[in-house]
Design a protein around this motif. Sequence first.
Motif, PDB file in Angstrom:
ATOM      1  N   THR A 173       0.834  -1.202   0.000  1.00 40.38           N
ATOM      2  CA  THR A 173       0.000   0.000   0.000  1.00 40.38           C
ATOM      3  C   THR A 173       0.868   1.252   0.000  1.00 40.38           C
ATOM      4  OG1 THR A 173      -1.735  -1.163   1.211  1.00 40.38           O
ATOM      5  CG2 THR A 173      -1.851   1.240   1.176  1.00 40.38           C
ATOM      6  N   ILE A 203      -4.954   0.872  -4.147  1.00 43.17           N
ATOM      7  CA  ILE A 203      -5.039   1.425  -2.788  1.00 43.17           C
ATOM      8  C   ILE A 203      -6.470   1.384  -2.281  1.00 43.17           C
ATOM      9  CG2 ILE A 203      -4.755   3.530  -1.402  1.00 43.17           C
ATOM     10  CD1 ILE A 203      -2.478   4.272  -3.475  1.00 43.17           C
ATOM     11  N   ALA A 204      -7.411   1.769  -3.146  1.00 40.45           N
ATOM     12  CA  ALA A 204      -8.826   1.782  -2.743  1.00 40.45           C
ATOM     13  C   ALA A 204      -9.328   0.372  -2.422  1.00 40.45           C
ATOM     14  CB  ALA A 204      -9.674   2.401  -3.854  1.00 40.45           C
ATOM     15  N   TRP A 235      -7.571  -2.229  -1.403  1.00 41.17           N
ATOM     16  CA  TRP A 235      -7.001  -2.692  -0.140  1.00 41.17           C
ATOM     17  C   TRP A 235      -7.658  -2.000   1.048  1.00 41.17           C
ATOM     18  CZ3 TRP A 235      -1.652  -1.660  -2.666  1.00 41.17           C
ATOM     19  CH2 TRP A 235      -1.358  -2.703  -3.558  1.00 41.17           C
ATOM     20  N   GLU A 236      -7.997  -0.728   0.872  1.00 42.46           N
ATOM     21  CA  GLU A 236      -8.685  -0.011   1.949  1.00 42.46           C
ATOM     22  C   GLU A 236     -10.069  -0.588   2.192  1.00 42.46           C
ATOM     23  OE1 GLU A 236      -8.491   2.893   4.972  1.00 42.46           O
ATOM     24  OE2 GLU A 236      -6.951   2.095   3.632  1.00 42.46           O
ATOM     25  N   LYS A 283     -10.440  -3.802   4.232  1.00 41.60           N
ATOM     26  CA  LYS A 283     -10.441  -3.764   5.704  1.00 41.60           C
ATOM     27  C   LYS A 283     -11.840  -3.930   6.271  1.00 41.60           C
ATOM     28  CE  LYS A 283      -6.562  -0.469   5.886  1.00 41.60           C
ATOM     29  NZ  LYS A 283      -6.177   0.909   6.291  1.00 41.60           N
TER      30      LYS A 283
END
Length: 424
Positions: free
Chosen positions: A342, A401-402, A404-405, A408
Amino acid sequence: MDFEYSAKTRELQARLQKFMDDHVYPNEGTYKKQLQANTEAGKRWSPIPIIEELKLKARPAGLWNLFLPVDSARHSGYEGAGLTNQEYAPLAEIMGRVPWSSEVFNCSAPDTGNMETLARYGSEEIKAKWLKPLLEGEIRSAFAMTEPEVASSDATNIQTRIERDGDHYVVNGHKWWISGAPDPRCKVYITMGKTDPDAPRHSQQSMIVIPADAPGIRIVRPLDVFGYDDAPHGHAEMYFENVRVPAGNILLGEGRGFEIAQGRLGPGRIHHCMRLIGLAERALELMCKRSLERVAFGKPVAQQTVTQERIAEARCKIDMARLLTLKAAWMMDIAGNKVARTEIAMIKVVAPNMACQVIDWAIQAHGGGGVSGAFPLAQAYAHARTLRFADGPDEVHRNAIAKWELGKYGSFGKSAPAPVTRGA
């Protein structure tokens, strides 16, 4: 997290900065004149004499192969500086202030990434034939990945074929943006292509080492960026047409191209970003000096509120980008590229955009001179803008990035792979 530089790094920073002050900055004009002389003599792609002269000073000064990390040094049999990513990062920043200076220290792309790749994944024969002269600075290399017919932001699109034929592989493909290919010192290409189009998506690609003098390699033209062709290094469009390569030149084995690319691109992205931070620092320095010298509407441009706001914003943006890049380097060192994915993707979005903005403000402060060749800013902007594509376009990194975010908070995105895109 502790971003305090080690004693070893601080000592190397001081030595490198002194070398830049004594030998590189005073010769920026010499470089420009020699490049122009080569052009007028029809030798635009020949090495620049001042760089070759400075190499002879840098090596005995212990400022050679600074990029070579501990594991690659162990595999290669050579001693680099033995630095971690976090320790090398501030050195890359210093070199980045003058784009051509990294070659003086044998630390320029794409050779650095290629040397690490050969050190980690090459056979002993390949290391002896290609890695040794690269580490000695005797030759240069290129990384052939991007293709004009497909969107290389998705590396699974690559169409170049690498097909087994007895004791050889036969390579056919069309590549472009191949950094360093026009350089007469370029003697080897690390090339990515498909060995098995029917394999699982991320097992179709392989990497192979191709000698630059192999029959069937055809360079079509050098490519320019906003009118700059970056001679004598530059980028090229080229073809591989029935190029035969010994089977032993395949790296790691068939289907492992993405695995190699992940190992190659992480450190390369740190290097690119820190060099960009150095370039932005230089632009801010030039902006401050120029705005103090120029008078408009009865007072120095530096006293205009808009200029002060831009200087302040530039200071904030540069420092934020540096801290984020150092965090990524630190995470790579302590946990590996996969854990730091990330942060690596984030710096590849943040650093080039930051550099483009800061350089643009510096150009504006210089007035018409900013877009001329009288100052290094126009070429610096062209260089920074290309790095919003190199090692992957902004959009690919933002998407990752989005995901992986979002991962969560649910299953979506948890298994999204790290971007493997065009590398330099």
